[in-house]
Motif scaffolding. Sequence first.
Motif, short mmCIF file in Angstrom:
data_model
loop_
_atom_site.label_atom_id
_atom_site.label_comp_id
_atom_site.label_asym_id
_atom_site.label_seq_id
_atom_site.Cartn_x
_atom_site.Cartn_y
_atom_site.Cartn_z
N LEU A 43 0.82 -1.21 0.00
CA LEU A 43 0.00 0.00 0.00
C LEU A 43 0.86 1.26 0.00
N ASN A 44 1.92 1.25 0.78
CA ASN A 44 2.75 2.45 0.87
C ASN A 44 3.68 2.60 -0.33
N THR A 45 4.08 1.48 -0.94
CA THR A 45 4.84 1.58 -2.20
C THR A 45 3.98 2.21 -3.28
N PHE A 46 2.71 1.78 -3.34
CA PHE A 46 1.78 2.39 -4.29
C PHE A 46 1.58 3.87 -3.97
N SER A 47 1.47 4.20 -2.67
CA SER A 47 1.28 5.59 -2.27
C SER A 47 2.48 6.45 -2.69
N LEU A 48 3.68 5.93 -2.48
CA LEU A 48 4.89 6.67 -2.87
C LEU A 48 4.94 6.86 -4.37
N TRP A 49 4.50 5.85 -5.12
CA TRP A 49 4.48 5.96 -6.59
C TRP A 49 3.51 7.06 -7.02
N VAL A 50 2.34 7.12 -6.37
CA VAL A 50 1.36 8.15 -6.69
C VAL A 50 1.93 9.54 -6.41
N PHE A 51 2.53 9.70 -5.24
CA PHE A 51 3.09 11.00 -4.89
C PHE A 51 4.19 11.43 -5.85
N CYS A 52 5.05 10.49 -6.23
CA CYS A 52 6.20 10.83 -7.07
C CYS A 52 5.85 10.97 -8.54
N CYS A 53 4.94 10.14 -9.02
CA CYS A 53 4.68 10.07 -10.46
C CYS A 53 3.36 10.69 -10.90
N ARG A 54 2.41 10.84 -9.99
CA ARG A 54 1.10 11.34 -10.38
C ARG A 54 0.73 12.66 -9.72
N CYS A 55 1.58 13.16 -8.86
CA CYS A 55 1.31 14.44 -8.20
C CYS A 55 2.51 15.36 -8.42
N PRO A 56 2.63 15.96 -9.60
CA PRO A 56 3.81 16.78 -9.89
C PRO A 56 3.87 18.06 -9.07
N CYS A 57 2.72 18.59 -8.67
CA CYS A 57 2.68 19.83 -7.90
C CYS A 57 2.28 19.51 -6.46
N TRP A 58 3.27 19.46 -5.59
CA TRP A 58 3.01 19.11 -4.20
C TRP A 58 2.60 20.33 -3.39
N THR A 59 1.61 20.14 -2.52
CA THR A 59 1.28 21.14 -1.52
C THR A 59 2.01 20.76 -0.22
N SER A 60 1.87 21.58 0.80
CA SER A 60 2.49 21.26 2.09
C SER A 60 1.89 19.98 2.67
N GLY A 61 0.58 19.77 2.46
CA GLY A 61 -0.05 18.55 2.95
C GLY A 61 0.45 17.32 2.24
N THR A 62 0.67 17.42 0.93
CA THR A 62 1.20 16.30 0.15
C THR A 62 2.58 15.92 0.63
N THR A 63 3.40 16.91 0.95
CA THR A 63 4.76 16.64 1.44
C THR A 63 4.72 15.84 2.73
N LEU A 64 3.85 16.22 3.66
CA LEU A 64 3.74 15.49 4.92
C LEU A 64 3.25 14.06 4.69
N GLN A 65 2.29 13.89 3.80
CA GLN A 65 1.76 12.56 3.51
C GLN A 65 2.83 11.66 2.87
N PHE A 66 3.65 12.24 2.01
CA PHE A 66 4.73 11.47 1.38
C PHE A 66 5.70 10.95 2.44
N HIS A 67 6.09 11.79 3.36
CA HIS A 67 7.06 11.37 4.38
C HIS A 67 6.44 10.38 5.36
N LEU A 68 5.13 10.47 5.60
CA LEU A 68 4.47 9.46 6.42
C LEU A 68 4.50 8.11 5.72
#
Length: 333
Positions: A43-68
């Motif tokens: 689940l978290n590998t998929f989440s990291l893939w989404v953050f890195c490959c499908r969310c090119p414009c990160w918000t501050s909330g996205t950054t926190l979710q990625f590190h979680l």
Amino acid sequence: MEPLVVSSQLGNRSNDSGSCLGETQHVSITVLLCLVFFLGFLLNTFSLWVFCCRCPCWTSGTTLQFHLALSDAIATPVTPMMAVYFTMGNDWTFGWFLCQVKIALLSAHFYGSTIFLTLISIHRYTVVVRFNRSSRMKRNEFVRKLCAGVWSLLLLQALIYAFMLPPSKEGGNSQCLSIHQKNLTDAYFVINFILFIFGFLLPLLVSAICYSRLASTLTRLNISTAKGLKVKVKSQRMIGVCLLIFGLCFLPLNVVRTVAVVLKKYYPWQCHVLLHIETAYYATWILAGINSCLDPLLYCFGSQKFRDAFQSIRIRKQGDGVDKSDSEITANQ
């Protein structure tokens, strides 16, 4: 979870000084531990893939979710070694270095998760409750530096604990991160209360305060519009999931470990009780591992892009991050 059955040869597991050695854990602990951490890894590998490959414009909330998500995934490499350790009757055969790696990764995993969950709680509070005020938590650059500081702290903590808790020989077996290491009883006692207070109670208190203020704000939110209702429902779900993670995943781990170190320090001759507490402690590892399976729910509630990617790997719609839209929606109420 079936408790550990203490055999009639229990007297052979302890000596006159009150020492006690661990026994082979029930196979269900090994199986469930592997399943939970493997599912969390997927689940978290998929989440990291989404953050890195499908969310090119990160918000501050996205950054926190990625590190979680990153903190949830890092414990996976030690899971096979832990499974072998339990299967072989608590005999660590992987050497000193990998024991240090195990302690460092587990420490960073469990307490990295609580810290980033707390930061997500603070961020949600600033976005919804303090929507009309400027805050550093809304600035992506500041949040990136904050996350770097958290990882530096986790690395320092992991190194300190790893070198303070080396493997040791107990009754012919090599023990790693075990309550039965007699020479480390005082170290385990001190470290436990440091982790319990600063790694669990303080993050839980901060998160509870943030979400109680958020819940109070939500009761006054105008839900006559679809957008207002959407913000309220999403925030309520985030509150529920976050408090569920603290209560279900981290509370049993910290409580049982505290009971274990107190018993080991002050009642070391109670071998029968210690063996059962040890089994309960390993069972709480499974509950703590469920955290890595529940955290992706927070990403679904906090990011429209993540929800789209979770429903369909091929995402066609690219939009703005919802952190900013939440502030705007709340401001219009």
